[in-house]
Design a protein around this motif. Structure first.
Motif, mmCIF file in Angstrom:
data_model
loop_
_atom_site.group_PDB
_atom_site.id
_atom_site.type_symbol
_atom_site.label_atom_id
_atom_site.label_comp_id
_atom_site.label_asym_id
_atom_site.label_seq_id
_atom_site.Cartn_x
_atom_site.Cartn_y
_atom_site.Cartn_z
ATOM 1 N N ALA A 174 0.816 -1.206 0.000
ATOM 2 C CA ALA A 174 0.000 0.000 0.000
ATOM 3 C C ALA A 174 0.852 1.259 0.000
ATOM 4 C CB ALA A 174 -0.939 -0.005 1.205
ATOM 5 N N VAL A 175 1.944 1.238 0.760
ATOM 6 C CA VAL A 175 2.848 2.395 0.789
ATOM 7 C C VAL A 175 3.461 2.616 -0.596
ATOM 8 C CG1 VAL A 175 5.021 3.270 1.726
ATOM 9 C CG2 VAL A 175 3.346 2.231 3.249
ATOM 10 N N ALA A 176 3.813 1.528 -1.270
ATOM 11 C CA ALA A 176 4.351 1.657 -2.630
ATOM 12 C C ALA A 176 3.323 2.306 -3.550
ATOM 13 C CB ALA A 176 4.756 0.288 -3.171
ATOM 14 N N GLY A 177 2.034 1.921 -3.382
ATOM 15 C CA GLY A 177 0.988 2.553 -4.187
ATOM 16 C C GLY A 177 0.852 4.033 -3.892
ATOM 17 N N GLY A 178 0.919 4.396 -2.601
ATOM 18 C CA GLY A 178 0.835 5.808 -2.244
ATOM 19 C C GLY A 178 2.015 6.606 -2.757
ATOM 20 N N LEU A 179 3.207 6.038 -2.653
ATOM 21 C CA LEU A 179 4.385 6.717 -3.185
ATOM 22 C C LEU A 179 4.263 6.910 -4.693
ATOM 23 C CD1 LEU A 179 7.281 4.989 -1.196
ATOM 24 C CD2 LEU A 179 6.393 7.309 -0.911
ATOM 25 N N GLY A 180 3.605 5.939 -5.366
ATOM 26 C CA GLY A 180 3.397 6.080 -6.801
ATOM 27 C C GLY A 180 2.604 7.334 -7.144
ATOM 28 N N CYS A 181 1.586 7.651 -6.314
ATOM 29 C CA CYS A 181 0.797 8.873 -6.540
ATOM 30 C C CYS A 181 1.667 10.116 -6.402
ATOM 31 C CB CYS A 181 -0.369 8.931 -5.561
ATOM 32 S SG CYS A 181 -1.593 7.625 -5.740
ATOM 33 N N PHE A 182 2.499 10.150 -5.347
ATOM 34 C CA PHE A 182 3.346 11.320 -5.128
ATOM 35 C C PHE A 182 4.448 11.425 -6.184
ATOM 36 C CE2 PHE A 182 1.950 10.457 -0.614
ATOM 37 C CZ PHE A 182 1.075 11.528 -0.560
ATOM 38 N N VAL A 183 5.021 10.283 -6.560
ATOM 39 C CA VAL A 183 6.062 10.299 -7.599
ATOM 40 C C VAL A 183 5.471 10.748 -8.931
ATOM 41 C CG1 VAL A 183 7.654 8.861 -8.937
ATOM 42 C CG2 VAL A 183 7.493 8.566 -6.463
ATOM 43 N N ALA A 184 4.251 10.306 -9.225
ATOM 44 C CA ALA A 184 3.599 10.733 -10.469
ATOM 45 C C ALA A 184 3.420 12.253 -10.493
ATOM 46 C CB ALA A 184 2.246 10.039 -10.609
ATOM 47 N N SER A 185 2.993 12.817 -9.355
ATOM 48 C CA SER A 185 2.836 14.279 -9.290
ATOM 49 C C SER A 185 4.181 14.981 -9.470
ATOM 50 C CB SER A 185 2.214 14.675 -7.949
ATOM 51 O OG SER A 185 0.924 14.145 -7.815
ATOM 52 N N ALA A 186 5.237 14.411 -8.865
ATOM 53 C CA ALA A 186 6.570 15.015 -8.987
ATOM 54 C C ALA A 186 7.069 14.950 -10.434
ATOM 55 C CB ALA A 186 7.545 14.303 -8.066
ATOM 56 N N ILE A 187 6.845 13.816 -11.108
ATOM 57 C CA ILE A 187 7.263 13.686 -12.508
ATOM 58 C C ILE A 187 6.498 14.674 -13.371
ATOM 59 C CG2 ILE A 187 7.213 12.147 -14.514
ATOM 60 C CD1 ILE A 187 7.785 9.831 -12.640
ATOM 61 N N ASN A 188 5.200 14.797 -13.127
ATOM 62 C CA ASN A 188 4.392 15.740 -13.911
ATOM 63 C C ASN A 188 4.910 17.169 -13.751
ATOM 64 O OD1 ASN A 188 2.817 13.592 -14.633
ATOM 65 N ND2 ASN A 188 1.055 14.147 -13.377
ATOM 66 N N SER A 189 5.202 17.548 -12.511
ATOM 67 C CA SER A 189 5.694 18.910 -12.260
ATOM 68 C C SER A 189 7.044 19.138 -12.935
ATOM 69 C CB SER A 189 5.815 19.155 -10.756
ATOM 70 O OG SER A 189 4.578 19.033 -10.122
ATOM 71 N N ALA A 190 7.925 18.135 -12.842
ATOM 72 C CA ALA A 190 9.253 18.272 -13.447
ATOM 73 C C ALA A 190 9.161 18.368 -14.969
ATOM 74 C CB ALA A 190 10.131 17.090 -13.041
ATOM 75 N N VAL A 191 8.332 17.519 -15.563
ATOM 76 C CA VAL A 191 8.175 17.537 -17.027
ATOM 77 C C VAL A 191 7.542 18.842 -17.482
ATOM 78 C CG1 VAL A 191 6.896 16.480 -18.936
ATOM 79 C CG2 VAL A 191 8.125 15.039 -17.305
ATOM 80 N N ASP A 192 6.538 19.299 -16.738
ATOM 81 C CA ASP A 192 5.860 20.547 -17.101
ATOM 82 C C ASP A 192 6.833 21.724 -17.043
ATOM 83 O OD1 ASP A 192 3.260 21.767 -17.759
ATOM 84 O OD2 ASP A 192 3.515 22.818 -15.850
ATOM 85 N N ALA A 193 7.683 21.742 -16.006
ATOM 86 C CA ALA A 193 8.644 22.835 -15.870
ATOM 87 C C ALA A 193 9.757 22.752 -16.912
ATOM 88 C CB ALA A 193 9.245 22.817 -14.461
ATOM 89 N N ALA A 194 10.173 21.541 -17.265
ATOM 90 C CA ALA A 194 11.312 21.377 -18.172
ATOM 91 C C ALA A 194 10.938 21.559 -19.636
ATOM 92 C CB ALA A 194 11.940 19.994 -17.972
ATOM 93 N N THR A 195 9.699 21.236 -19.984
ATOM 94 C CA THR A 195 9.328 21.241 -21.414
ATOM 95 C C THR A 195 8.507 22.453 -21.829
ATOM 96 O OG1 THR A 195 7.337 19.916 -20.961
ATOM 97 C CG2 THR A 195 9.374 18.729 -21.473
ATOM 98 N N GLY A 196 7.903 23.161 -20.896
ATOM 99 C CA GLY A 196 7.068 24.306 -21.252
ATOM 100 C C GLY A 196 7.732 25.631 -20.919
#
Length: 611
Positions: free
Chosen positions: A529-551
């Motif tokens: 379950a913790v791995a699943g929760g970390l997946g949500c936070f990691v997904a948000s972090a990846i989205n923010s990083a990609v959005d900042a780096a590509t736009g």
């Protein structure tokens, strides 16, 4: 005895060498009062497991029902910006999974799995009732007067009062806390209903976890279909009320099965035992195994372990620095009238206690490698729905709402689980020679491989979909479906991710339950379950990083994840996820090849029968 032999010997409190007679014998089930069960045939088994399946189905229905509807509710009814609404719900999803270690800790340490589920499922129900009230009582939401679609898009609707937002978020996080307490305990409590000393236990456990995930999927299907239908035709209050009623009914079913349940005795605080091992090992960090004061590794005499609810665990050679916590030196124990007094556990731990910590450390890389699968699942939950908005969701006379699209991975899971024992197991057995087709870690790896295929295909299709939108004049019409391109092309990526879930997550739950120490099985299940929760936070972090780096707004360069999907580059983003998933798969293979099963599932039933 030379130093190497002395290092791996086990010295008992009463002297002599007496290794655990069996690491497979498990612990004796007890009734709800903590008393040994006189007739095990009248308790446990599949009948008891059915009551637990019902509870899990309703919990998953509520969880996925909120994940699908709450973003829209916050946006349309509470008048919060869409990004803020999505962020709040992602936080809810992350907290409800990442904080599952709390429920696992309470179950293993003090309450036991039954009372932990009973308490937190009641809390879950209270949160759902509070959410139903927020959708029912006009006083709990801002004014809806003059809030049409245009005003909503422009942000001109009446904002929610601070106390209204606080009420909604409190209800939401109470629900998240309830889910966090239930999730790590339900699968373990269901598995507790089967006696690990019986012949065929491993086969029953394998089937239990497959059926358990089927119950999870049934709840998700109900959320993506029935709850969505009720919301569209009868409103938010009816939809949230439906979730509360389902949870109330599941609570009644769970409590009705109380006389049938088998229980495990809580072993005391696992975190305290881990801390004792670390501190005792640190205190003796300079002590040597070949010194004249070394007596042996400390363990209690007899068959019983010092840890309640746990069988003894044999010594292993990994993490040798932790062995110093069990290193017995002259003077560690003093004899009083030929009986040895209890040692200070912060200075001297038993071998079983040290091995508990070693097992937790050995298990850690496996759920850690499933975080990337959770990232992919989280991204699909939002990105694929955005893709579906631009596609034709009509099939013959059937028009499926876009919010129902996530039901297809669930249907794929149903099909795969139905065919699992008739197709996959016989075919895989010919290749691997494994009696159940593949080992637990092989199935986890196979699931991670299918997750790579799913995002790789998603990138290929998204490149074609975007090209089609550009060629046919839909560049700016990102919320208009294109009649010539069917949304059912998304079924390929949905089916692939469904296959990944079946192989990876089912095998992970089974692996963690069977390999975790007896008195830490809820904590072990919480790893998933913790791995699943970390997946949500990691997904948000990846989205923010990609959005900042590509736009770049100043240069007029849109991000890969631009709100206009036809301008953005979701295909690049999917391929980035494919690369990260491939690296993650290689890391998993590295650790899986080096992992040694504590209890070989194939041999467990045979070994225990012989003993």
């Amino acid at each position: 005895m030379d130093s190497d032999e002395r290092r791996f010997s086990t010295t008992l409190a009463g002297g002599g060498y007496d290794p655990p007679s069996s690491s497979l014998a498990g612990t004796t089930p007890v009734n709800i009062r903590g008393e040994p069960i006189a007739d095990l045939s009248k308790t446990g088994g599949w009948i008891a497991a059915l009551f637990i399946f019902g509870n899990e189905t309703a919990e998953r229905m509520a969880y996925f029902g909120l994940s699908v509807n709450m973003v829209i509710f916050m946006f349309k009814v509470m008048h919060r910006p869409f990004a803020a609404s999505a962020g709040a719900v992602n936080t809810f999803l992350g907290i409800s999974q990442a904080s599952s270690v709390l429920g696992g800790f309470l179950a293993d340490a003090y309450l036991g799995r039954y009372w932990t589920i009973a308490g937190f499922t009641t809390l879950y129900l209270l949160g759902l009732v509070a959410l139903t009230l927020s959708a029912t009582l006009p006083a709990l939401v801002p004014s809806q007067a003059g809030c049409d679609k245009l005003a909503m898009l422009l942000g001109a609707c009446a904002p929610a009062a601070t106390w209204q937002t606080a009420y909604l978020e409190t209800a939401l996080y109470v629900t998240a806390l309830g889910a966090a307490g239930i999730r790590p305990c339900v699968s373990s409590f269901g598995a507790d209903q089967f006696d690990e000393r019986d012949h065929g236990y491993a086969r029953r456990l394998d089937r239990f976890f497959n059926l358990f995930y089927l119950a999870v999927t049934a709840g998700a299907v109900a959320a993506f279909t029935a709850v969505v239908y009720v919301q569209m035709h009868h409103g938010w209050a009816a939809a949230f009320g439906m979730l509360a009623l389902a949870m109330g009914a599941s609570n009644a079913v769970f409590f009705a099965g109380t006389p049938l349940y088998r229980h495990r005795v809580p072993g005391g605080s696992p975190l305290t035992r881990v801390a004792q091992v670390l501190i005792a090992a640190f205190r003796k960090r300079n002590a040597a195994f070949d010194s004249g004061a070394f007596v042996g590794l400390y363990e209690l005499p007899g068959a019983k372990s010092a840890i309640r609810g746990s069988a003894k665990i044999e010594h292993t050679d990994d993490f040798t620095c932790l062995d110093k916590a069990a290193l017995r030196l002259d003077g560690d124990l003093s004899c009083v009238e030929e009986e040895e007094e209890e040692p200070d556990p912060w200075r001297l731990c038993t071998v079983t206690q040290v091995e508990e910590v070693k097992i937790l450390l050995r298990l850690l890389p496996v759920p850690a490698c499933t975080v990337m699968l959770s990232v992919v699942l989280t991204e699909f939950l939002t990105l694929s729905v955005q893709q579906a908005y631009t596609l034709n969701t009509t099939l013959s006379s059937l028009h499926l709402p876009v919010t129902c699209m996530p039901v297809f991975p669930c249907l794929a899971i149903f099909v795969i689980l139905a065919l699992y024992y008739r197709t996959f197991v016989p075919l895989a057995r010919r290749v691997t020679g494994h009696p159940r087709g593949a080992s637990q870690l092989q199935r986890v790896g196979l699931g991670l491989f299918f997750s790579v295929l799913s995002v790789a295909w998603a990138g290929v299709f998204e490149r074609y979909r975007r090209g089609y939108a550009v060629d046919h004049g839909y560049l700016g019409l990102f919320l208009s479906p294109m009649p010539g391109l069917s949304a059912y092309w998304l079924l390929i990526q949905y089916c692939l991710i469904g296959v990944a879930e079946v192989f990876c997550l089912v095998a992970l739950l089974e692996f963690l339950y069977q390999e975790a120490p007896d008195a830490m099985r809820s904590v072990g299940s919480a790893y998933a379950a913790v791995a699943g929760g970390l997946g949500c936070f990691v997904a948000s972090a990846i989205n923010s990083a990609v959005d900042a780096a590509t736009g770049n707004v100043e240069e007029g360069r849109p991000s890969w994840l631009a709100q206009n999907i036809n301008v953005g580059r979701f295909d690049y983003f999917y391929w980035l996820l494919a690369v990260l998933s491939t690296i993650n798969l290689l890391v998993f293979v590295f650790f899986a090849k080096r992992y040694k099963y504590r209890v070989r599932p194939d041999d467990q039933a045979t070994a225990t029968t012989k003993q």
